[in-house]
Design a protein around this motif. Structure first.
Motif, PDB file in Angstrom:
ATOM      1  N   ASN A  79       0.806  -1.161   0.192  1.00  0.00           N
ATOM      2  CA  ASN A  79       0.012   0.052  -0.203  1.00  0.00           C
ATOM      3  C   ASN A  79       0.926   1.296  -0.099  1.00  0.00           C
ATOM      4  O   ASN A  79       0.682   2.381  -0.596  1.00  0.00           O
ATOM      5  N   LEU A  80       1.908   1.375   0.811  1.00  0.00           N
ATOM      6  CA  LEU A  80       2.906   2.446   1.026  1.00  0.00           C
ATOM      7  C   LEU A  80       3.522   2.512  -0.560  1.00  0.00           C
ATOM      8  O   LEU A  80       3.922   3.783  -1.164  1.00  0.00           O
ATOM      9  N   PRO A 107      -0.342   0.597 -12.791  1.00  0.00           N
ATOM     10  CA  PRO A 107      -0.348   1.195 -11.391  1.00  0.00           C
ATOM     11  C   PRO A 107      -1.553   1.828 -10.949  1.00  0.00           C
ATOM     12  O   PRO A 107      -2.192   1.784  -9.700  1.00  0.00           O
ATOM     13  N   LEU A 108      -2.509   2.440 -12.094  1.00  0.00           N
ATOM     14  CA  LEU A 108      -3.473   3.307 -11.512  1.00  0.00           C
ATOM     15  C   LEU A 108      -4.634   2.233 -11.369  1.00  0.00           C
ATOM     16  O   LEU A 108      -5.728   2.613 -10.587  1.00  0.00           O
ATOM     17  N   LEU A 109      -4.756   1.024 -11.901  1.00  0.00           N
ATOM     18  CA  LEU A 109      -5.665   0.014 -11.536  1.00  0.00           C
ATOM     19  C   LEU A 109      -5.565  -0.760 -10.307  1.00  0.00           C
ATOM     20  O   LEU A 109      -6.519  -0.508  -9.643  1.00  0.00           O
ATOM     21  N   TYR A 110      -4.179  -0.714  -9.826  1.00  0.00           N
ATOM     22  CA  TYR A 110      -4.073  -1.140  -8.655  1.00  0.00           C
ATOM     23  C   TYR A 110      -4.496   0.078  -7.567  1.00  0.00           C
ATOM     24  O   TYR A 110      -4.924  -0.332  -6.241  1.00  0.00           O
ATOM     25  N   GLN A 111      -4.474   1.130  -7.976  1.00  0.00           N
ATOM     26  CA  GLN A 111      -4.873   2.265  -6.992  1.00  0.00           C
ATOM     27  C   GLN A 111      -6.291   2.543  -7.268  1.00  0.00           C
ATOM     28  O   GLN A 111      -6.822   3.611  -6.502  1.00  0.00           O
ATOM     29  N   LYS A 112      -6.921   1.857  -8.070  1.00  0.00           N
ATOM     30  CA  LYS A 112      -8.328   1.947  -8.375  1.00  0.00           C
ATOM     31  C   LYS A 112      -8.825   3.337  -8.939  1.00  0.00           C
ATOM     32  O   LYS A 112      -9.984   3.991  -8.156  1.00  0.00           O
ATOM     33  N   LEU A 116     -12.146   7.140 -16.552  1.00  0.00           N
ATOM     34  CA  LEU A 116     -11.854   8.410 -17.193  1.00  0.00           C
ATOM     35  C   LEU A 116     -10.363   9.249 -16.754  1.00  0.00           C
ATOM     36  O   LEU A 116      -9.606   9.556 -17.770  1.00  0.00           O
ATOM     37  N   GLU A 117     -10.112   9.015 -15.443  1.00  0.00           N
ATOM     38  CA  GLU A 117      -8.715   9.753 -14.970  1.00  0.00           C
ATOM     39  C   GLU A 117      -7.749   8.794 -15.480  1.00  0.00           C
ATOM     40  O   GLU A 117      -6.597   9.100 -15.735  1.00  0.00           O
ATOM     41  N   ARG A 118      -7.723   7.351 -15.379  1.00  0.00           N
ATOM     42  CA  ARG A 118      -6.943   6.477 -15.968  1.00  0.00           C
ATOM     43  C   ARG A 118      -6.309   7.081 -17.391  1.00  0.00           C
ATOM     44  O   ARG A 118      -5.329   7.166 -17.633  1.00  0.00           O
ATOM     45  N   LYS A 119      -7.224   7.133 -18.159  1.00  0.00           N
ATOM     46  CA  LYS A 119      -7.357   7.190 -19.673  1.00  0.00           C
ATOM     47  C   LYS A 119      -6.399   8.819 -19.712  1.00  0.00           C
ATOM     48  O   LYS A 119      -5.287   8.884 -20.407  1.00  0.00           O
ATOM     49  N   ALA A 155       6.277   4.240 -14.473  1.00  0.00           N
ATOM     50  CA  ALA A 155       6.722   4.640 -13.197  1.00  0.00           C
ATOM     51  C   ALA A 155       6.165   5.951 -12.796  1.00  0.00           C
ATOM     52  O   ALA A 155       5.964   6.256 -11.685  1.00  0.00           O
ATOM     53  N   VAL A 156       5.832   7.112 -13.742  1.00  0.00           N
ATOM     54  CA  VAL A 156       5.493   8.283 -13.234  1.00  0.00           C
ATOM     55  C   VAL A 156       4.027   8.330 -13.352  1.00  0.00           C
ATOM     56  O   VAL A 156       3.495   9.514 -13.169  1.00  0.00           O
ATOM     57  N   VAL A 157       3.336   7.706 -13.885  1.00  0.00           N
ATOM     58  CA  VAL A 157       1.701   7.879 -14.143  1.00  0.00           C
ATOM     59  C   VAL A 157       0.943   8.127 -12.835  1.00  0.00           C
ATOM     60  O   VAL A 157       0.139   8.760 -12.867  1.00  0.00           O
ATOM     61  N   SER A 158       1.456   7.399 -11.722  1.00  0.00           N
ATOM     62  CA  SER A 158       0.751   7.476 -10.618  1.00  0.00           C
ATOM     63  C   SER A 158       1.345   8.710  -9.613  1.00  0.00           C
ATOM     64  O   SER A 158       0.964   9.008  -8.425  1.00  0.00           O
ATOM     65  N   LYS A 159       2.089   9.608 -10.301  1.00  0.00           N
ATOM     66  CA  LYS A 159       2.863  10.849  -9.891  1.00  0.00           C
ATOM     67  C   LYS A 159       3.322  10.431  -8.363  1.00  0.00           C
ATOM     68  O   LYS A 159       3.202  11.019  -7.381  1.00  0.00           O
ATOM     69  N   PRO A 160       4.260   9.427  -8.412  1.00  0.00           N
ATOM     70  CA  PRO A 160       5.299   9.081  -7.334  1.00  0.00           C
ATOM     71  C   PRO A 160       6.034  10.395  -6.647  1.00  0.00           C
ATOM     72  O   PRO A 160       6.738  11.013  -7.417  1.00  0.00           O
ATOM     73  N   LYS A 161       6.239  10.173  -5.389  1.00  0.00           N
ATOM     74  CA  LYS A 161       7.144  10.982  -4.667  1.00  0.00           C
ATOM     75  C   LYS A 161       8.643  10.401  -4.948  1.00  0.00           C
ATOM     76  O   LYS A 161       9.599  11.366  -5.067  1.00  0.00           O
ATOM     77  N   LEU A 162       8.970   9.145  -5.340  1.00  0.00           N
ATOM     78  CA  LEU A 162      10.203   8.629  -5.338  1.00  0.00           C
ATOM     79  C   LEU A 162      10.326   7.736  -6.386  1.00  0.00           C
ATOM     80  O   LEU A 162       9.322   6.988  -6.967  1.00  0.00           O
ATOM     81  N   ILE A 163      11.314   7.959  -7.378  1.00  0.00           N
ATOM     82  CA  ILE A 163      11.524   6.951  -8.458  1.00  0.00           C
ATOM     83  C   ILE A 163      12.971   6.038  -8.154  1.00  0.00           C
ATOM     84  O   ILE A 163      13.855   6.708  -7.869  1.00  0.00           O
TER      85      ILE A 163
END
Length: 224
Positions: A79-80, A107-112, A116-119, A155-163
């Motif tokens: 989750n984190l 990654p966006l599917l995992y975050q539910k 529309l937002e995913r696309k 890697a960036v589609v979920s707007k992570p703080k860390l890559i």
């Protein structure tokens, strides 16, 4: 953002005990671009896996955004991780049976995230990486450089703080490698923290700080 205290990682079999990390102490500050270097087998990828919450240390403390996470179970780590961390691997790790759009969407599917937002976010990420025209193609239809750009988009589609990047140019020619490093540098300049394992001195020169590992120890840290 990340602090480790006396981090130890031991791998055991019935006959052999291997200490991959040995009392590693380091700090990664928000907004940094850090390169981790050292010979093969020195513990670089093991350290990256622990920093990325893919594995727990055997001993020691790990803090992520102020939380002590070294004792977290798989569900809490997952989750984190999915809310904060993006990964870029040497071997791209794209799923051959999914299109590039579907790979980036995962990654966006995992975050539910809503459809529309995913696309919207997938298209934005692909356009940014200049591979939107390849959205309906499969990974094997792309060049190595295009596959790595797709991996960065994922890697960036979920707007992570860390890559976390593990040898991101290792399977690329010099021109495509330079392009991937330009993308990572740009992401860092926009505020994303990046920790990169690399054997390449020229790639490491893009970082703010180089951490040298040897036999599971941090042996030096040099500011750029």
């Amino acid at each position: 953002m990340i602090t480790t205290k006396n981090l130890i990682k031991v791998f055991r079999t019935d006959e052999v005990e291997t200490r991959a990390l040995n009392h590693v102490n380091l700090e990664i500050r928000e907004g940094e671009f850090v390169a981790i270097m050292g010979p093969s087998g020195c513990g670089k990828s093991t350290l990256l896996n622990i920093l990325g919450l893919l594995d727990n240390p055997t001993e020691g403390e790990l803090y992520f955004n102020g939380l002590q996470v070294d004792g977290y179970g798989e569900r809490r780590r997952t989750n984190l991780r999915k809310e904060n961390i993006g990964f870029v691997f040497q071997s791209f790790n794209l799923i051959d049976d999914l299109t590039i759009f579907e790979n980036v969407e995962l990654p966006l599917l995992y975050q539910k995230v809503s459809s529309l937002e995913r696309k919207k976010r997938v298209i934005e990420a692909l356009e940014r990486m200049k591979i939107a025209h390849r959205a309906k193609h499969f990974p094997q239809q792309l060049s190595g450089g295009q596959q790595q750009r797709a991996a960065i988009a994922r890697a960036v589609v979920s707007k992570p703080k860390l890559i976390l990047a593990d040898e991101p140019t290792g399977n690329l020619d010099s021109a495509n490698g330079e392009e991937v490093m330009n993308l990572l540098t740009q992401l860092n300049e926009e505020g994303t923290t990046i920790v990169m394992v690399t054997h390449s001195p020229s790639d490491a020169d893009r970082s703010h700080r180089i951490i040298q590992l040897f036999d599971g120890h941090v042996v030096s840290e040099n500011m750029r």
